[in-house]
Design a protein around this motif. Structure first.
Motif, PDB file in Angstrom:
ATOM      1  N   SER A 459      36.502  44.915  30.995  1.00 26.17           N
ATOM      2  CA  SER A 459      37.266  45.407  32.147  1.00 26.17           C
ATOM      3  C   SER A 459      36.781  44.754  33.438  1.00 26.17           C
ATOM      4  CB  SER A 459      37.151  46.926  32.247  1.00 26.17           C
ATOM      5  OG  SER A 459      35.783  47.313  32.374  1.00 26.17           O
ATOM      6  N   SER A 460      35.554  44.327  33.487  1.00 29.48           N
ATOM      7  CA  SER A 460      35.007  43.605  34.634  1.00 29.48           C
ATOM      8  C   SER A 460      33.820  42.787  34.140  1.00 29.48           C
ATOM      9  CB  SER A 460      34.574  44.566  35.752  1.00 29.48           C
ATOM     10  OG  SER A 460      33.537  45.417  35.294  1.00 29.48           O
ATOM     11  N   TYR A 461      33.481  41.776  34.928  1.00 29.59           N
ATOM     12  CA  TYR A 461      32.403  40.875  34.554  1.00 29.59           C
ATOM     13  C   TYR A 461      31.346  40.851  35.661  1.00 29.59           C
ATOM     14  CZ  TYR A 461      35.350  38.962  30.832  1.00 29.59           C
ATOM     15  OH  TYR A 461      36.124  38.794  29.717  1.00 29.59           O
ATOM     16  N   GLU A 462      30.125  40.695  35.249  1.00 29.50           N
ATOM     17  CA  GLU A 462      29.027  40.475  36.174  1.00 29.50           C
ATOM     18  C   GLU A 462      28.228  39.280  35.683  1.00 29.50           C
ATOM     19  OE1 GLU A 462      26.590  43.868  36.741  1.00 29.50           O
ATOM     20  OE2 GLU A 462      28.084  45.008  37.859  1.00 29.50           O
ATOM     21  N   ALA A 463      27.863  38.415  36.618  1.00 29.64           N
ATOM     22  CA  ALA A 463      27.100  37.227  36.257  1.00 29.64           C
ATOM     23  C   ALA A 463      26.056  36.966  37.330  1.00 29.64           C
ATOM     24  CB  ALA A 463      28.018  36.012  36.107  1.00 29.64           C
ATOM     25  N   TYR A 464      25.008  36.318  36.933  1.00 30.57           N
ATOM     26  CA  TYR A 464      23.903  36.010  37.821  1.00 30.57           C
ATOM     27  C   TYR A 464      23.741  34.501  37.912  1.00 30.57           C
ATOM     28  CZ  TYR A 464      22.648  40.917  37.266  1.00 30.57           C
ATOM     29  OH  TYR A 464      22.657  42.276  37.245  1.00 30.57           O
ATOM     30  N   ILE A 465      23.358  34.051  39.104  1.00 25.77           N
ATOM     31  CA  ILE A 465      23.078  32.634  39.321  1.00 25.77           C
ATOM     32  C   ILE A 465      21.930  32.528  40.311  1.00 25.77           C
ATOM     33  CG2 ILE A 465      24.831  32.459  41.144  1.00 25.77           C
ATOM     34  CD1 ILE A 465      25.271  29.562  40.292  1.00 25.77           C
ATOM     35  N   VAL A 466      21.030  31.622  40.016  1.00 28.26           N
ATOM     36  CA  VAL A 466      19.873  31.410  40.891  1.00 28.26           C
ATOM     37  C   VAL A 466      20.298  30.568  42.084  1.00 28.26           C
ATOM     38  CG1 VAL A 466      17.527  30.511  41.008  1.00 28.26           C
ATOM     39  CG2 VAL A 466      18.348  31.582  38.906  1.00 28.26           C
ATOM     40  N   ASP A 531      25.677  38.624  46.992  1.00 31.80           N
ATOM     41  CA  ASP A 531      26.654  38.814  45.928  1.00 31.80           C
ATOM     42  C   ASP A 531      28.046  38.758  46.545  1.00 31.80           C
ATOM     43  OD1 ASP A 531      27.735  41.682  46.474  1.00 31.80           O
ATOM     44  OD2 ASP A 531      25.561  41.961  46.462  1.00 31.80           O
ATOM     45  N   PHE A 532      29.012  38.493  45.699  1.00 31.13           N
ATOM     46  CA  PHE A 532      30.422  38.520  46.110  1.00 31.13           C
ATOM     47  C   PHE A 532      31.248  38.714  44.852  1.00 31.13           C
ATOM     48  CE2 PHE A 532      29.346  34.181  45.144  1.00 31.13           C
ATOM     49  CZ  PHE A 532      30.441  33.688  44.453  1.00 31.13           C
ATOM     50  N   HIS A 533      32.490  39.104  45.048  1.00 30.85           N
ATOM     51  CA  HIS A 533      33.362  39.319  43.902  1.00 30.85           C
ATOM     52  C   HIS A 533      34.726  38.708  44.182  1.00 30.85           C
ATOM     53  CE1 HIS A 533      34.233  42.791  46.538  1.00 30.85           C
ATOM     54  NE2 HIS A 533      35.461  42.678  46.073  1.00 30.85           N
ATOM     55  N   PHE A 534      35.435  38.454  43.083  1.00 29.26           N
ATOM     56  CA  PHE A 534      36.774  37.857  43.171  1.00 29.26           C
ATOM     57  C   PHE A 534      37.522  38.252  41.908  1.00 29.26           C
ATOM     58  CE2 PHE A 534      33.731  34.909  41.404  1.00 29.26           C
ATOM     59  CZ  PHE A 534      34.338  34.476  40.236  1.00 29.26           C
ATOM     60  N   ARG A 535      38.772  37.847  41.815  1.00 30.46           N
ATOM     61  CA  ARG A 535      39.613  38.207  40.676  1.00 30.46           C
ATOM     62  C   ARG A 535      40.124  36.939  40.001  1.00 30.46           C
ATOM     63  NH1 ARG A 535      40.877  43.533  40.617  1.00 30.46           N
ATOM     64  NH2 ARG A 535      42.649  43.262  39.226  1.00 30.46           N
ATOM     65  N   VAL A 536      40.132  36.995  38.670  1.00 32.71           N
ATOM     66  CA  VAL A 536      40.639  35.897  37.851  1.00 32.71           C
ATOM     67  C   VAL A 536      41.859  36.410  37.091  1.00 32.71           C
ATOM     68  CG1 VAL A 536      40.146  34.318  35.963  1.00 32.71           C
ATOM     69  CG2 VAL A 536      38.370  34.827  37.643  1.00 32.71           C
ATOM     70  N   LYS A 537      42.921  35.626  37.111  1.00 31.82           N
ATOM     71  CA  LYS A 537      44.151  35.995  36.414  1.00 31.82           C
ATOM     72  C   LYS A 537      44.276  35.172  35.146  1.00 31.82           C
ATOM     73  CE  LYS A 537      48.175  34.703  38.075  1.00 31.82           C
ATOM     74  NZ  LYS A 537      49.378  34.648  38.920  1.00 31.82           N
ATOM     75  N   SER A 547      50.824  38.152  32.446  1.00 28.66           N
ATOM     76  CA  SER A 547      49.462  37.927  32.940  1.00 28.66           C
ATOM     77  C   SER A 547      48.743  39.255  33.146  1.00 28.66           C
ATOM     78  CB  SER A 547      49.490  37.146  34.254  1.00 28.66           C
ATOM     79  OG  SER A 547      50.151  37.897  35.269  1.00 28.66           O
ATOM     80  N   SER A 548      47.438  39.152  33.273  1.00 32.41           N
ATOM     81  CA  SER A 548      46.561  40.265  33.633  1.00 32.41           C
ATOM     82  C   SER A 548      45.385  39.688  34.401  1.00 32.41           C
ATOM     83  CB  SER A 548      46.080  41.017  32.386  1.00 32.41           C
ATOM     84  OG  SER A 548      45.346  40.150  31.554  1.00 32.41           O
ATOM     85  N   ASN A 549      44.670  40.532  35.132  1.00 34.69           N
ATOM     86  CA  ASN A 549      43.556  40.035  35.918  1.00 34.69           C
ATOM     87  C   ASN A 549      42.333  40.911  35.712  1.00 34.69           C
ATOM     88  OD1 ASN A 549      44.107  42.326  37.548  1.00 34.69           O
ATOM     89  ND2 ASN A 549      45.554  41.128  38.772  1.00 34.69           N
ATOM     90  N   VAL A 550      41.198  40.366  36.139  1.00 34.81           N
ATOM     91  CA  VAL A 550      39.922  41.040  35.976  1.00 34.81           C
ATOM     92  C   VAL A 550      39.046  40.709  37.177  1.00 34.81           C
ATOM     93  CG1 VAL A 550      38.786  39.161  34.742  1.00 34.81           C
ATOM     94  CG2 VAL A 550      38.054  41.487  34.339  1.00 34.81           C
ATOM     95  N   THR A 551      38.191  41.647  37.532  1.00 37.13           N
ATOM     96  CA  THR A 551      37.272  41.454  38.656  1.00 37.13           C
ATOM     97  C   THR A 551      35.965  40.864  38.149  1.00 37.13           C
ATOM     98  OG1 THR A 551      38.243  43.318  39.837  1.00 37.13           O
ATOM     99  CG2 THR A 551      36.051  42.596  40.530  1.00 37.13           C
ATOM    100  N   VAL A 552      35.510  39.831  38.850  1.00 37.46           N
ATOM    101  CA  VAL A 552      34.262  39.158  38.502  1.00 37.46           C
ATOM    102  C   VAL A 552      33.307  39.290  39.690  1.00 37.46           C
ATOM    103  CG1 VAL A 552      33.187  36.987  37.829  1.00 37.46           C
ATOM    104  CG2 VAL A 552      35.491  37.539  37.041  1.00 37.46           C
ATOM    105  N   LYS A 553      32.121  39.743  39.408  1.00 40.78           N
ATOM    106  CA  LYS A 553      31.102  39.887  40.447  1.00 40.78           C
ATOM    107  C   LYS A 553      29.974  38.912  40.169  1.00 40.78           C
ATOM    108  CE  LYS A 553      28.190  43.245  42.873  1.00 40.78           C
ATOM    109  NZ  LYS A 553      27.748  44.660  42.947  1.00 40.78           N
ATOM    110  N   ILE A 554      29.683  38.083  41.173  1.00 38.62           N
ATOM    111  CA  ILE A 554      28.604  37.105  41.083  1.00 38.62           C
ATOM    112  C   ILE A 554      27.441  37.608  41.930  1.00 38.62           C
ATOM    113  CG2 ILE A 554      27.922  34.710  41.408  1.00 38.62           C
ATOM    114  CD1 ILE A 554      30.063  35.048  39.341  1.00 38.62           C
ATOM    115  N   MET A 555      26.279  37.714  41.324  1.00 38.21           N
ATOM    116  CA  MET A 555      25.078  38.135  42.033  1.00 38.21           C
ATOM    117  C   MET A 555      24.092  36.977  42.097  1.00 38.21           C
ATOM    118  SD  MET A 555      24.689  42.012  40.609  1.00 38.21           S
ATOM    119  CE  MET A 555      25.379  41.605  39.030  1.00 38.21           C
ATOM    120  N   ILE A 556      23.642  36.686  43.319  1.00 38.39           N
ATOM    121  CA  ILE A 556      22.738  35.568  43.562  1.00 38.39           C
ATOM    122  C   ILE A 556      21.306  36.048  43.352  1.00 38.39           C
ATOM    123  CG2 ILE A 556      22.182  33.673  45.112  1.00 38.39           C
ATOM    124  CD1 ILE A 556      25.151  33.929  44.404  1.00 38.39           C
TER     125      ILE A 556
END
Length: 875
Positions: A459-466, A531-537, A547-556
């Motif tokens: 339903s949503s994604y979270e990812a980490y990046i250095v 961190d920031f978030h955006f939506r991917v369709k 189509s459908s979309n999902v929220t992606v959150k990127i945490m630095i």
């Protein structure tokens, strides 16, 4: 003679005993197992026939302990049992023709016996035929005598047919005759296993040619094909002028298709007016449809027509067979035998698919025609009437449109995602007794319609990046699946338009349209964005697309990319700061404190302090965690006045980063003593010719500051009664507010407390109205419990002014005193002193005394655990 007979008798007795034992064993034992093998003939010696141990389920140790052997069978010489391996092999070359002749099948049977306990196993080895023999004739020549009066079309039987020792397809299959314009082979007898007939193609003329030589070839069906030949010599005789005449032109008869072999159908009769050998009539089938020669036979002498095969009404309902009646002279007459086959119910219905849809869209409406079938039963009357039905009635049904025509249609809605293919079984049965039926299975594929939108795995994604990543780095992958198929299930990923801190999100990340891999467009800085978030369709390839979309959150994630920064003591290129330590200082005397921060977070911001260099390392030490510089022994008169300490500040990152700070410490009891030591450095500086200009400029700036401070103090006094005591009378939690570049991150920074360094006064400050107040210019953050997550920043001036002798008030008073002092001395140095440089040095010494006194007071406050900022005058 007696000596020679004795071994023979012993051997005879031994053999007799063995056979008696075998017969006894055979009588009291039962055959435990029976196996059968098939091998081609002519195999080499030692070739494997079969694994007896494995096929009989016996252990090799059992074969050896039981002395397994072949004990019976006249053909045991061809096989050998290897008991140590449990296999049966060829002992001697096997010739099927020599062993069995034309007997089918050809097999070797023998027994294998085991002892302790006794077991008997029967083994049968079937010998398969190979094409190792060519067709041969018994003689090299066939001699015929034919009257010249023989009519064209006369048939001549070649009695000497070929022999092929092989059987089946490897055996004799047919004949061919060398090219001749007089004779040809009867086409209806070429493939027959009976004698070959030769037909007169052209009338004979003994006067022109009294002898005809032909070559007859016999062919088998092997691969490669083998053949044999024989020479045919025809001697032309004088004419026999009377031919046999049939009593009827046609013989008609009826027979049921289930009649048994040997049934007499009719008898053909013919007469010949000639006498003797020329009057004897022989009967033979001269012309018959395909397959009739295997079904019917006629007796050569009596003309009795009998059934020798099995009839099939559905294949042959009517037979028209030519029967030839011929005499010894070669004259013949032909009559016809007409046979009608009567039907019995021995055939199930035959289903013929006229038109079928192998694929249908999942959105077809009920009643759509899928398949049209024509069902025929070759039987007649009630035996040929059929009806059809389905084994599965879920989504389909079958209806009869006309006689023997059936239609398969849909009976309900279809859904490819539930089931993509159906195996529909249609069964048709006749009305005969007993009824016969037949089934056919139709495979129907359901084609896809774009009726399902892509669905993300989460339903949503979270990812980490250095932070400080390489642009273009793959962060992670979003995945969506579509229950549809093919193009309708081809998912494309699109980054929806949005902004992060006013910047388009496309400048931060990008999404691969095919794979859903999210790449970093830029290098991230944890200190700027955490961190920031955006939506991917996810959009499929259908028409129209879904189509459908999902929220992606990127945490630095933080990286140790910032070295510590020293806040105190301030290091300036043109300044000289010294901390004073009295010679009467005790062990543990707090000289000063190094204050540093690291803008990183977590363990990357955990700071440690170490003394790197020192004039006297035995005199000072630095606190590892708090950066406090203290004495570690009693100060003596022998210690140098000027002490230089180099402190290194390191963080806990990997790899660690560090910063250094130089702390000048003066070991003295009075300011002049320190001044005399530190002014040596200034005497070597070049005297500036423009000193007067800079002093005038400084005077103007100080005058402006003086007037400004005066106005601010008057304004504060006027409006002081209107201010509310927000800070000291509020129960709200107070959170320190740090400078923008030194903010605490996630509660793990190096500034967990607010340091407010208190006022430092000169030695005679108690006698003067001029005060140096403590700095209170920090801002604080107040957490309002009535609003979740709301942070309010309140300038400290609004609250501090409410208290008597507030830090701001004291600071302004101190500033006013300092400006007043500075103005008086500057005027004195510029206009009333003979030596400007000497005057400035005197003013510097006075202000240094004031600074030293303030520093000592600061140290005392620090020792009492207070926090504050030491006001040091730097020139």
């Amino acid at each position: 003679m007696g000596i020679q007979q004795q071994p023979f008798r012993k051997r005879l007795m031994c053999e007799t005993t063995t056979w008696l034992l075998f017969i006894f064993v055979f009588m009291i034992s039962t055959i435990r197992g029976q196996i059968r093998y098939s091998v081609p003939e002519e195999m080499k010696e030692g070739s494997l026939i079969g694994n007896v141990a494995q096929d009989l389920g016996l252990d090799l140790r059992r074969l050896r302990s039981g002395r397994a052997r072949i004990v019976s069978g006249e053909t045991s010489q061809y096989t050998e049992l290897k008991a140590d391996k449990g296999i049966l092999v060829v002992k001697e070359r096997i010739d099927r023709e020599e062993l069995c002749g034309d007997v089918m099948p050809c097999s070797l049977s023998f027994e294998i016996i085991l002892e302790n306990p006794i077991e008997l196993h029967r083994v049968t080895v079937e010998i398969l035929d190979i094409n190792d023999h060519a067709p041969t004739f018994k003689s090299n020549v066939i001699k015929l005598e034919i009257s010249e009066s023989a009519t064209v079309g006369s048939h001549f039987d070649l009695e000497k047919k070929a022999i092929d020792d092989d059987v089946g397809t490897n055996g004799l299959q047919g004949y061919s005759l060398s090219q001749s314009d007089i004779f040809i082979l009867n086409p209806y007898r070429i493939g027959s296993s009976r004698n070959v007939e030769m037909v007169l193609k052209k009338a004979l003329d003994r006067e022109k040619q009294d002898r005809v030589s032909l070559v007859l070839s016999a062919l088998d069906g092997g691969n490669p094909q083998l053949s044999g030949t024989i020479e045919i010599i025809v001697t032309v005789l004088d004419a026999n002028d009377n031919a046999p005449v049939c009593s009827q032109v046609e013989y008609k008869t009826n027979v049921k298709e289930d009649s048994s072999k040997g049934t007499i159908l009719t008898t053909v009769t013919a007469s010949d007016a000639d006498e003797g050998l020329h009057g004897q009539v022989r009967y033979s089938i001269s012309n018959a449809p395909k397959g009739a020669l295997e079904l019917f036979n006629i007796d050569e002498k009596s003309g009795m027509f009998t059934l020798v095969g099995e009839l099939d009404y559905e294949k042959f309902r009517h037979f028209e067979i030519d029967v030839q009646a011929s005499d010894e002279g070669g004259n013949a007459d032909v009559c016809k035998v007409l046979i009608e086959v009567l039907d019995t119910n021995d055939n199930p219905p035959a289903i013929n698919i006229m038109s079928a849809s192998s694929t249908v869209a999942e959105d077809v409406k009920p009643g759509t025609v899928l398949t049209m079938m024509n069902v025929q039963d070759p039987d007649s009357n009630e035996n040929g009437k059929v009806r059809c039905f389905l084994d599965d009635y879920d989504h389909f049904k079958i209806i009869s449109t006309s006689n023997n025509f059936f239609t398969l249609i849909t009976d309900s809605d279809l859904d490819r995602e539930t089931k993509s293919a159906y195996n529909i079984t249609v069964t048709c049965s006749d009305e005969g007794l007993p009824s016969l039926s037949k089934s056919v299975t139709l495979t129907l594929l359901i084609s896809d319609v774009n009726d399902n939108a892509p669905v993300f795995e989460r339903s949503s994604y979270e990812a980490y990046i250095v932070e400080n990543n390489t642009p273009g780095l793959s962060i992670f992958t979003v995945k969506a699946t579509d229950a549809d198929w093919n193009q309708n299930a081809r998912v494309s990923y699109i980054l929806e338009d949005s902004s992060v801190n006013g910047v388009p999100v496309s400048s931060y990340v990008s999404v691969s349209a095919d794979s859903g891999v999210i790449h970093a467009v830029r290098s991230f800085d944890y200190e700027q964005i955490k961190d920031f978030h955006f939506r991917v369709k996810a959009q499929d390839g259908g028409s129209p697309p879904l189509s459908s979309n999902v929220t992606v959150k990127i945490m630095i994630r933080d990286q140790n990319d910032n070295p510590p920064q020293v806040l105190y003591p301030v290091q300036t290129g043109g300044s000289l700061v010294a901390e004073m330590v009295p010679r009467s200082a005790d062990v543990g005397y707090l000289v000063t404190k190094v204050v540093a921060v690291d803008v990183d977070s977590g363990q990357n911001a955990w700071l440690s302090y170490k003394l790197q260099k020192a004039t006297d390392r035995a005199l000072f030490e630095v606190g590892l965690q708090n950066g406090e510089i203290r004495t570690i022994r009693q100060v003596t008169d022998k210690d140098a006045v000027k002490q230089r300490l180099t402190v290194i500040v390191e963080d806990n990152g990997q790899p660690s980063r560090s910063a250094t700070v130089v702390v000048n410490v003066a070991v003295a009891d009075s300011f002049p003593e320190v001044l005399s030591e530190f002014t040596e450095l200034t005497h070597d500086k070049e005297y500036n010719d423009n000193l007067t200009f800079y002093l005038v400029l400084a005077l103007a700036v100080v005058s402006f500051l003086f007037i400004t401070c005066l106005v601010v103090i008057i304004s504060v006094k006027i409006y002081r009664w209107r201010q509310s005591r927000i800070l000291y009378h509020s129960n709200l939690p107070v959170i320190p507010y740090y400078p923008p570049r030194y903010s605490d991150t996630l509660g793990t920074g190096t500034l967990p407390h607010v340091y407010n360094y208190e006022v430092c006064r000169t030695t005679d400050s108690r006698k003067s109205d001029c005060k140096f107040g403590r700095a209170g210019s920090q801002n604080v953050l107040i957490m309002d419990p009535s609003s979740t997550g709301t942070m309010q920043r309140i300038q400290s001036e609004k609250s501090i002014l409410d208290e008597p002798d507030s830090p701001l008030e004291v600071s302004l008073s101190n500033t006013f005193c300092f400006c007043y002092f500075l103005c008086i001395h500057l005027f004195k140095c510029l206009f009333y002193q003979d030596s400007t440089f000497k005057c400035l040095m005197t003013m510097t010494s006075t202000m240094d005394n004031m600074s030293s006194a303030g520093e000592r007071m600061t140290v005392q406050h620090l020792k009492r655990g207070r926090t504050g900022l030491t006001f040091s005058l730097i020139l």
